[in-house]
Design a protein around this motif. Structure first.
Motif, PDB file in Angstrom:
ATOM      1  N   GLU A 109       1.531   0.520   5.162  1.00  0.00           N
ATOM      2  CA  GLU A 109       0.199   0.981   4.764  1.00  0.00           C
ATOM      3  C   GLU A 109      -0.420  -0.051   3.828  1.00  0.00           C
ATOM      4  OE1 GLU A 109       2.498   3.854   4.585  1.00  0.00           O
ATOM      5  OE2 GLU A 109       3.603   2.933   2.944  1.00  0.00           O
ATOM      6  N   PHE A 110      -1.615  -0.479   4.183  1.00  0.00           N
ATOM      7  CA  PHE A 110      -2.387  -1.379   3.337  1.00  0.00           C
ATOM      8  C   PHE A 110      -3.848  -1.274   3.747  1.00  0.00           C
ATOM      9  CE2 PHE A 110      -0.857  -3.716   6.985  1.00  0.00           C
ATOM     10  CZ  PHE A 110      -1.870  -4.586   7.349  1.00  0.00           C
ATOM     11  N   GLN A 111      -4.704  -1.975   3.027  1.00  0.00           N
ATOM     12  CA  GLN A 111      -6.144  -1.897   3.280  1.00  0.00           C
ATOM     13  C   GLN A 111      -6.620  -3.222   3.832  1.00  0.00           C
ATOM     14  OE1 GLN A 111      -8.575  -1.027  -0.213  1.00  0.00           O
ATOM     15  NE2 GLN A 111      -9.715   0.488   0.946  1.00  0.00           N
ATOM     16  N   ASP A 113       0.842   5.081  -0.247  1.00  0.00           N
ATOM     17  CA  ASP A 113       0.844   3.891  -1.092  1.00  0.00           C
ATOM     18  C   ASP A 113       0.268   2.751  -0.264  1.00  0.00           C
ATOM     19  OD1 ASP A 113       1.331   1.675  -2.628  1.00  0.00           O
ATOM     20  OD2 ASP A 113       3.517   1.761  -2.462  1.00  0.00           O
ATOM     21  N   ILE A 114      -0.948   2.314  -0.577  1.00  0.00           N
ATOM     22  CA  ILE A 114      -1.601   1.316   0.274  1.00  0.00           C
ATOM     23  C   ILE A 114      -1.302  -0.113  -0.174  1.00  0.00           C
ATOM     24  CG2 ILE A 114      -3.456   2.811   1.082  1.00  0.00           C
ATOM     25  CD1 ILE A 114      -5.251   1.575  -1.060  1.00  0.00           C
ATOM     26  N   VAL A 137       3.094  13.525   2.317  1.00  0.00           N
ATOM     27  CA  VAL A 137       3.184  12.121   1.923  1.00  0.00           C
ATOM     28  C   VAL A 137       3.776  11.318   3.065  1.00  0.00           C
ATOM     29  CG1 VAL A 137       4.390  10.465   0.446  1.00  0.00           C
ATOM     30  CG2 VAL A 137       3.356  12.494  -0.566  1.00  0.00           C
ATOM     31  N   ILE A 138       3.112  10.215   3.414  1.00  0.00           N
ATOM     32  CA  ILE A 138       3.669   9.241   4.339  1.00  0.00           C
ATOM     33  C   ILE A 138       3.503   7.877   3.681  1.00  0.00           C
ATOM     34  CG2 ILE A 138       1.486   9.064   5.647  1.00  0.00           C
ATOM     35  CD1 ILE A 138       3.293   8.560   8.148  1.00  0.00           C
ATOM     36  N   ALA A 139       4.644   7.289   3.277  1.00  0.00           N
ATOM     37  CA  ALA A 139       4.577   6.051   2.505  1.00  0.00           C
ATOM     38  C   ALA A 139       5.876   5.274   2.631  1.00  0.00           C
ATOM     39  CB  ALA A 139       4.282   6.367   1.035  1.00  0.00           C
ATOM     40  N   GLY A 140       6.400   5.179   3.849  1.00  0.00           N
ATOM     41  CA  GLY A 140       7.674   4.497   4.018  1.00  0.00           C
ATOM     42  C   GLY A 140       8.768   5.169   3.210  1.00  0.00           C
ATOM     43  N   MET A 141       8.774   6.503   3.167  1.00  0.00           N
ATOM     44  CA  MET A 141       9.711   7.261   2.350  1.00  0.00           C
ATOM     45  C   MET A 141      11.050   7.408   3.070  1.00  0.00           C
ATOM     46  SD  MET A 141       9.466  11.171   0.906  1.00  0.00           S
ATOM     47  CE  MET A 141       8.141  10.839  -0.238  1.00  0.00           C
ATOM     48  N   VAL A 151      -6.791  10.679   3.725  1.00  0.00           N
ATOM     49  CA  VAL A 151      -5.774   9.860   3.071  1.00  0.00           C
ATOM     50  C   VAL A 151      -6.135   9.663   1.601  1.00  0.00           C
ATOM     51  CG1 VAL A 151      -4.687   7.585   2.965  1.00  0.00           C
ATOM     52  CG2 VAL A 151      -5.102   8.666   5.180  1.00  0.00           C
ATOM     53  N   LYS A 152      -5.155   9.884   0.738  1.00  0.00           N
ATOM     54  CA  LYS A 152      -5.354   9.734  -0.703  1.00  0.00           C
ATOM     55  C   LYS A 152      -4.445   8.611  -1.198  1.00  0.00           C
ATOM     56  CE  LYS A 152      -6.249  12.877  -4.542  1.00  0.00           C
ATOM     57  NZ  LYS A 152      -6.126  14.276  -4.990  1.00  0.00           N
ATOM     58  N   PRO A 153      -4.991   7.416  -1.480  1.00  0.00           N
ATOM     59  CA  PRO A 153      -4.161   6.294  -1.938  1.00  0.00           C
ATOM     60  C   PRO A 153      -3.758   6.460  -3.394  1.00  0.00           C
ATOM     61  CG  PRO A 153      -6.471   5.645  -1.883  1.00  0.00           C
ATOM     62  CD  PRO A 153      -6.414   7.045  -1.352  1.00  0.00           C
TER      63      PRO A 153
END
Length: 482
Positions: A50-52, A43-44, A99-103, A79-81
């Motif tokens: 995670e961000f752009q 999740d960007i 998945v890596i997204a602050g889970m 990476v797939k946003p």
């Protein structure tokens, strides 16, 4: 006899199209994937994890950790946003390998996924608008609305105390939307993970933290149970190596240390100019998806439209079912079903491009079918009877007399449908499609400049749609003169 030939022709064409489409999906499913290349969902819009950045690169604690672990363990990844909820669904549907997204690591998630060793210890805090001096504790929340992000530790914590302190939860899919709801006063406060809120406050997101950090969960990397064990082993091994060295601490310091709090406040003009390349790229993708989807939808519309005005009762029934089904299912539900449901049920990976085109084409095709049916049936039946009485075959009567008149009637409706389809592409950001709306969300997640970015996005849509509307008027006038 002529109607039977027309029916056979339309069925053959439909079978040809579906066969080609099945081939596309089959090829996508059968395409071998390199054993050393993994697709990672994320999740960007979740800074600082995670961000752009301005250059379009995926950055943040999670992204830097993933890159460092991949280098340490010698594997490659893509990476797939997708957004947090879509990323989790994609993992369940086997559309991504991990998945890596602050889970947060929870017992519920352990039932579905295999989670790595913790790589970050989080916690929950409450924030209010920086101009709000009335809300200072949980006791002040009675009878108020509280914004939370779905699937997060903040959401679970808010649920756990909502009854005790008598407040109402308002869920959002993204942190930036949650913050805006608080700043506008619709909600008086929000709960979020401490590092995320602290980073946003330091980046002038318009909020302030008013409570101490509550004990929270740990973040982990996730894969499906019994799958990608090699990837999980590499992640844990690489994480241990980073933590044993100073590289792990350097990554945290980069985004959470004193230097991370130093932000350059840009003027509105500077921010907009900086964002324009990404927004124009998103606009280009919006137009691409719109044009391709309309082309496919027009084919569907022609096939099922002629079936609906034909003399074969069975084919009319098939066309009616097609229209009723794909007009009756909400677009976002159809997108989730095609992109997550079908691949999970049949065990293949569907490319995002194909899922988006299928979703838009089937939905639009149902409406185009009705436009074509209405256009043909609006022509007086007496003209067809007169042509047939003069000895003209059914097909030639349709092509030479009925269709040219019907097209003049259909043009405004078809242009209007193009406008609707262009706007509908924004809904597909829910499955990770990066078009104009999603591009705006990504920029806002980094800059927190909602008003400026949404204003530019709205103007872009307005300009394109105005041009299409003027084109519709011009074509309609030409058709009438013709």
């Amino acid at each position: 006899m002529k109607s039977k030939k027309l029916a056979l022709f339309t069925i053959s064409l439909l079978i040809f199209m579906l066969t080609g489409l099945t081939g596309l999906v089959g090829n996508a499913a059968a395409e071998p994937k390199s054993s050393k290349t993994y697709v990672i969902g994320t999740d960007i819009t979740f800074a600082p994890f995670e961000f752009q950045d301005v250059n379009g690169k995926f950055v943040g604690i999670d992204m830097d950790l993933l890159e460092a672990i991949a280098q340490d363990q010698n594997f490659s990844y893509e990476v797939k946003p997708l957004g947090f909820n879509a990323a989790v669904q994609a993992l369940e549907a086997k559309q991504v390998d991990g998945v890596i997204a602050g889970m947060s690591i929870t017992d519920e998630r352990k039932q579905k996924f295999e989670l790595s060793e913790p790589y970050f210890e989080s916690g929950v805090v409450m924030a209010v608008s920086k101009n709000n001096d009335d809300i200072k504790s949980y006791e002040d929340l009675k009878g108020k609305k509280i914004a939370v992000k779905t699937g997060t530790e903040g959401y679970r914590f808010a649920e756990s105390i909502a009854t005790k302190y008598s407040f109402t939860i308002v869920p959002f899919d993204e942190s930036a939307q949650m913050y805006e709801d608080v700043k506008t006063g619709n909600s008086v406060a929000c709960f979020d993970d401490y590092p995320v809120l602290a980073y946003g406050v330091n980046q002038n997101n318009g909020l302030k933290i008013v409570t101490k950090k509550e004990a929270g969960g740990s973040y982990g990397f996730a894969v499906n149970k019994g799958m990608n064990q090699e990837l999980m082993a590499k992640f844990n091994a690489g994480l241990a190596n980073l933590q044993a060295s100073d590289q792990y601490d350097q990554i945290l310091e980069k985004y959470l240390g004193d230097s991370a709090s130093q932000t350059v406040v840009k003027s509105r003009g500077g921010l907009i100019l900086e964002s324009l390349p990404a927004l124009f790229k998103g606009l280009g993708k919006t137009l691409l998806y719109t044009i391709v989807s309309l082309f496919v939808a027009l084919i569907f519309g022609l096939i099922f439209g002629f079936m609906k005005v034909g003399q074969n009762r069975f084919l009319r029934g098939v066309a009616t079912v097609f229209v009723d089904v794909f007009r009756g299912i909400p677009l976002i539900v159809l997108a989730f079903f095609i992109y997550f449901g079908i691949p999970q049920a049949f065990g293949f990976t569907m490319p995002l491009f194909l899922a988006a085109i299928l979703t838009l084409s089937l939905n639009t095709g149902a409406y185009v079918t009705e436009i074509i049916r209405g256009g043909i049936q609006s022509i007086d039946r007496g003209q067809m009877e007169a042509a047939r009485s003069l000895g003209l075959p059914y097909r030639k009567s349709m092509m030479k007399i009925i269709i040219p008149q019907a097209i003049r009637i259909m043009i405004p409706s078809l242009i209007n449908q193009m406008v609707i389809t262009l706007k509908d592409t924004s809904i597909l950001s829910a499955i990770g499609l990066v078009e104009l709306t999603q591009s705006g969300k990504i920029i806002i997640a980094r800059t927190f400049a909602s008003f400026d970015i949404w204003l530019v996005v709205a103007i872009m849509y307005l300009v394109v749609i105005t041009v299409l509307t003027k084109l519709s008027g011009y074509l309609e006038r030409r058709a009438r003169r013709g």
